[in-house]
Enzyme design. Sequence first.
Site, PDB file in Angstrom:
ATOM      1  N   CYS A   4      18.637  21.627  35.957  1.00 35.50           N
ATOM      2  CA  CYS A   4      19.058  22.943  36.428  1.00 35.50           C
ATOM      3  C   CYS A   4      18.599  23.999  35.432  1.00 35.50           C
ATOM      4  O   CYS A   4      18.910  23.913  34.244  1.00 35.50           O
ATOM      5  CB  CYS A   4      20.573  22.947  36.573  1.00 35.50           C
ATOM      6  SG  CYS A   4      21.312  24.572  36.633  1.00 35.50           S
ATOM      7  N   GLU A   5      17.866  24.982  35.893  1.00 31.64           N
ATOM      8  CA  GLU A   5      17.343  25.996  34.980  1.00 31.64           C
ATOM      9  C   GLU A   5      18.429  26.930  34.441  1.00 31.64           C
ATOM     10  O   GLU A   5      18.205  27.636  33.465  1.00 31.64           O
ATOM     11  CB  GLU A   5      16.245  26.812  35.657  1.00 31.64           C
ATOM     12  CG  GLU A   5      16.705  27.707  36.768  1.00 31.64           C
ATOM     13  CD  GLU A   5      15.557  28.450  37.441  1.00 31.64           C
ATOM     14  OE1 GLU A   5      15.846  29.391  38.179  1.00 31.64           O
ATOM     15  OE2 GLU A   5      14.384  28.101  37.221  1.00 31.64           O
ATOM     16  N   HIS A   6      19.605  26.908  35.046  1.00 34.03           N
ATOM     17  CA  HIS A   6      20.678  27.786  34.594  1.00 34.03           C
ATOM     18  C   HIS A   6      21.483  27.205  33.441  1.00 34.03           C
ATOM     19  O   HIS A   6      22.026  27.962  32.634  1.00 34.03           O
ATOM     20  CB  HIS A   6      21.619  28.123  35.753  1.00 34.03           C
ATOM     21  CG  HIS A   6      20.912  28.735  36.904  1.00 34.03           C
ATOM     22  ND1 HIS A   6      20.992  28.241  38.189  1.00 34.03           N
ATOM     23  CD2 HIS A   6      20.061  29.788  36.968  1.00 34.03           C
ATOM     24  CE1 HIS A   6      20.245  28.979  38.991  1.00 34.03           C
ATOM     25  NE2 HIS A   6      19.663  29.920  38.279  1.00 34.03           N
ATOM     26  N   HIS A   7      21.599  25.866  33.381  1.00 29.96           N
ATOM     27  CA  HIS A   7      22.411  25.230  32.343  1.00 29.96           C
ATOM     28  C   HIS A   7      21.641  24.153  31.567  1.00 29.96           C
ATOM     29  O   HIS A   7      22.177  23.581  30.619  1.00 29.96           O
ATOM     30  CB  HIS A   7      23.655  24.579  32.963  1.00 29.96           C
ATOM     31  CG  HIS A   7      24.543  25.553  33.656  1.00 29.96           C
ATOM     32  ND1 HIS A   7      24.460  25.784  35.016  1.00 29.96           N
ATOM     33  CD2 HIS A   7      25.494  26.396  33.187  1.00 29.96           C
ATOM     34  CE1 HIS A   7      25.342  26.701  35.353  1.00 29.96           C
ATOM     35  NE2 HIS A   7      25.979  27.103  34.271  1.00 29.96           N
ATOM     36  N   GLN A  58      17.411  23.582  43.084  1.00 27.33           N
ATOM     37  CA  GLN A  58      17.168  22.652  44.186  1.00 27.33           C
ATOM     38  C   GLN A  58      16.523  23.359  45.369  1.00 27.33           C
ATOM     39  O   GLN A  58      15.649  22.800  46.034  1.00 27.33           O
ATOM     40  CB  GLN A  58      18.479  21.981  44.602  1.00 27.33           C
ATOM     41  CG  GLN A  58      18.292  20.957  45.711  1.00 27.33           C
ATOM     42  CD  GLN A  58      19.557  20.194  46.013  1.00 27.33           C
ATOM     43  OE1 GLN A  58      20.400  19.989  45.147  1.00 27.33           O
ATOM     44  NE2 GLN A  58      19.696  19.765  47.260  1.00 27.33           N
ATOM     45  N   HIS A  79      24.694  17.830  41.099  1.00 26.78           N
ATOM     46  CA  HIS A  79      24.378  18.703  39.970  1.00 26.78           C
ATOM     47  C   HIS A  79      25.437  18.536  38.896  1.00 26.78           C
ATOM     48  O   HIS A  79      26.609  18.870  39.116  1.00 26.78           O
ATOM     49  CB  HIS A  79      24.327  20.168  40.442  1.00 26.78           C
ATOM     50  CG  HIS A  79      23.174  20.439  41.345  1.00 26.78           C
ATOM     51  ND1 HIS A  79      22.086  21.168  40.934  1.00 26.78           N
ATOM     52  CD2 HIS A  79      22.932  20.059  42.619  1.00 26.78           C
ATOM     53  CE1 HIS A  79      21.209  21.236  41.934  1.00 26.78           C
ATOM     54  NE2 HIS A  79      21.700  20.566  42.959  1.00 26.78           N
ATOM     55  N   CYS A 131      25.811  20.250  36.331  1.00 29.59           N
ATOM     56  CA  CYS A 131      26.342  21.555  35.917  1.00 29.59           C
ATOM     57  C   CYS A 131      27.562  21.925  36.753  1.00 29.59           C
ATOM     58  O   CYS A 131      28.341  22.791  36.361  1.00 29.59           O
ATOM     59  CB  CYS A 131      25.268  22.641  36.005  1.00 29.59           C
ATOM     60  SG  CYS A 131      24.606  22.894  37.655  1.00 29.59           S
TER      61      CYS A 131
END
Length: 192
Positions: free
Chosen positions: A79-82, A120, A148, A150
């Site tokens: 996940c690019e956010h976490h 995703q 996920h 995250c």
Amino acid sequence: MTPDTAEVDLDAAEAAAAALLVALGQDLGSAHVADTPRRMVAAYAELLTVEPFDFTTFPNSEGYDELVLVEDIPVRSVCEHHMLPFVGVAHVGYLPADRVLGLSKLARVVDFYSHRPQTQERLTQQVAEHLQTHLSPRGAGVVVEAEHTCMTLRGVRAMGSRTVTSALLGRLRTDAASRAEFLGLTRDRRTR
């Protein structure tokens, strides 16, 4: 297919990982944690290294015009956010036109786009668009189901939740019967 990636500096990454762990209160003097920065960097490097591959197609000499679907292709991404992993499966299909694809290439396309910080939704769309652009089928479809971490290990901690995304292009989007067949096959697989 060759990825557009920047050069990797494992030594700098290991120093940064060590600094991060210390900043988070971890004792790198412990025998159990002393080598963790190296292992952490090796794990992320493996998750984020995109391998090139040949997108091998063949003439559709037999004029095959029915759906080709490969189910349960493993998906492993971050996940690019976490920067936490998400894992699951992809179901990838297409309606052939002039060319057909070596079946293993469907898995390679999924792998190619999943080895990078990702969402995703974008991953699902990228795989479908890649097939549409490089194979020119009458239609392409992708369904990705993933958990996920995250969302399951932190924050809301929704253990067992799964995210399902789809991307349908060409006749798999515009023709109701083709769309229903593709989605029905992937849905049937999820209820087995």
